[in-house]
Design an enzyme around this catalytic site. Structure first.
Site, PDB file in Angstrom:
ATOM      1  N   GLY A  44      -5.730 -54.174  50.823  1.00 50.09           N
ATOM      2  CA  GLY A  44      -4.726 -55.103  51.337  1.00 50.09           C
ATOM      3  C   GLY A  44      -4.270 -56.002  50.206  1.00 50.09           C
ATOM      4  O   GLY A  44      -5.003 -56.178  49.224  1.00 50.09           O
ATOM      5  N   GLN A  49      -0.728 -63.153  46.144  1.00 49.95           N
ATOM      6  CA  GLN A  49      -1.579 -62.496  45.144  1.00 49.95           C
ATOM      7  C   GLN A  49      -0.730 -61.793  44.085  1.00 49.95           C
ATOM      8  O   GLN A  49      -1.192 -61.545  42.976  1.00 49.95           O
ATOM      9  CB  GLN A  49      -2.504 -61.459  45.806  1.00 49.95           C
ATOM     10  N   CYS A  92     -12.334 -59.202  46.838  1.00 46.32           N
ATOM     11  CA  CYS A  92     -10.932 -59.599  46.791  1.00 46.32           C
ATOM     12  C   CYS A  92     -10.400 -59.363  45.388  1.00 46.32           C
ATOM     13  O   CYS A  92     -11.063 -59.709  44.411  1.00 46.32           O
ATOM     14  CB  CYS A  92     -10.822 -61.079  47.163  1.00 46.32           C
ATOM     15  N   LEU A  93      -9.211 -58.773  45.294  1.00 46.93           N
ATOM     16  CA  LEU A  93      -8.622 -58.504  43.979  1.00 46.93           C
ATOM     17  C   LEU A  93      -8.419 -59.800  43.197  1.00 46.93           C
ATOM     18  O   LEU A  93      -8.407 -59.784  41.979  1.00 46.93           O
ATOM     19  CB  LEU A  93      -7.282 -57.784  44.137  1.00 46.93           C
ATOM     20  N   HIS A 134      -8.473 -61.297  56.554  1.00 50.50           N
ATOM     21  CA  HIS A 134      -8.638 -61.659  55.143  1.00 50.50           C
ATOM     22  C   HIS A 134      -7.269 -61.960  54.513  1.00 50.50           C
ATOM     23  O   HIS A 134      -7.103 -62.965  53.810  1.00 50.50           O
ATOM     24  CB  HIS A 134      -9.347 -60.507  54.412  1.00 50.50           C
ATOM     25  N   GLU A 135      -6.292 -61.097  54.788  1.00 57.17           N
ATOM     26  CA  GLU A 135      -4.955 -61.283  54.206  1.00 57.17           C
ATOM     27  C   GLU A 135      -4.241 -62.476  54.828  1.00 57.17           C
ATOM     28  O   GLU A 135      -3.552 -63.222  54.122  1.00 57.17           O
ATOM     29  CB  GLU A 135      -4.109 -60.014  54.374  1.00 57.17           C
ATOM     30  N   HIS A 138      -5.179 -65.540  53.127  1.00 56.03           N
ATOM     31  CA  HIS A 138      -4.465 -65.744  51.854  1.00 56.03           C
ATOM     32  C   HIS A 138      -3.141 -66.480  52.069  1.00 56.03           C
ATOM     33  O   HIS A 138      -2.760 -67.322  51.265  1.00 56.03           O
ATOM     34  CB  HIS A 138      -4.163 -64.401  51.181  1.00 56.03           C
TER      35      HIS A 138
END
Ligand code: ZN
Length: 169
Positions: A44, A49, A92-93, A134-135, A138
């Site tokens: 995702g 991000q 997480c990226l 999670h997204e 963000h």
């Protein structure tokens, strides 16, 4: 085109992103977002991000169990959450080098605008529900490491501080 991923400490990741006025605004960046997500082995990716001030994210097909393709969620909202909570190790990226268990509701009911501009209401469970939450975090400036236990946060304090010092502009 692969976009540079913003890392913990970058102020854009602490922003509450503004609503997208029309789905057409985000169409030009969707392909790059999806390529960037896969380039980094993500499941995702939220707009901030990738450096965009848009309230939307993409989720990769591997999160879904029903054959659904890579999907775009614009102006997503959480409508209901299950009482059933489950624990799963997240990464997480934007927070490289840290993986931690996070508790989240197993099933959620959500509303969003799809890539065609149509409003949808839907339920997601398990991995899809988790990635969605999670997204969505963000888009509100929240990291998964904000949701781990205080002790785990202390144990990760040095790593997070090092990331933040390197990436705060
Ligand atoms: Zn993330």
């Amino acid at each position: 085109m692969i976009l540079p991923i913003r890392i913990y400490g970058d102020p854009i990741l602490r922003e509450k992103l503004p609503l997208v006025a029309s789905h057409k605004e985000v169409l030009p960046v969707i392909q790059d977002m999806i390529e960037t997500m896969y380039d980094d082995d993500g499941i995702g990716l939220s707009a901030n991000q990738a450096g965009y001030h848009y309230r939307f994210f993409v989720i990769g097909e591997n999160a879904f169990q029903d054959g659904r393709p890579d999907s775009v969620f614009i102006n997503p909202e959480l409508l209901e959450v299950s009482e059933d909570i489950w624990e799963y190790e997240e990464g997480c990226l934007s927070v490289p080098g840290i993986r931690e268990k996070v508790y989240r509701p197993r099933t959620i009911r959500v509303r969003y605008t799809d890539v065609g501009g149509k409003e949808q209401e839907e339920e997601f469970s398990n991995l899809a529900g988790r990635v969605f939450q999670h997204e969505l975090d963000h888009l509100n400036g929240i990291f998964f490491v904000d949701r781990i236990s205080p002790i785990r946060r202390i144990l990760n304090k040095k790593k997070l501080k090092a990331l933040a010092e390197k990436h705060t502009k």
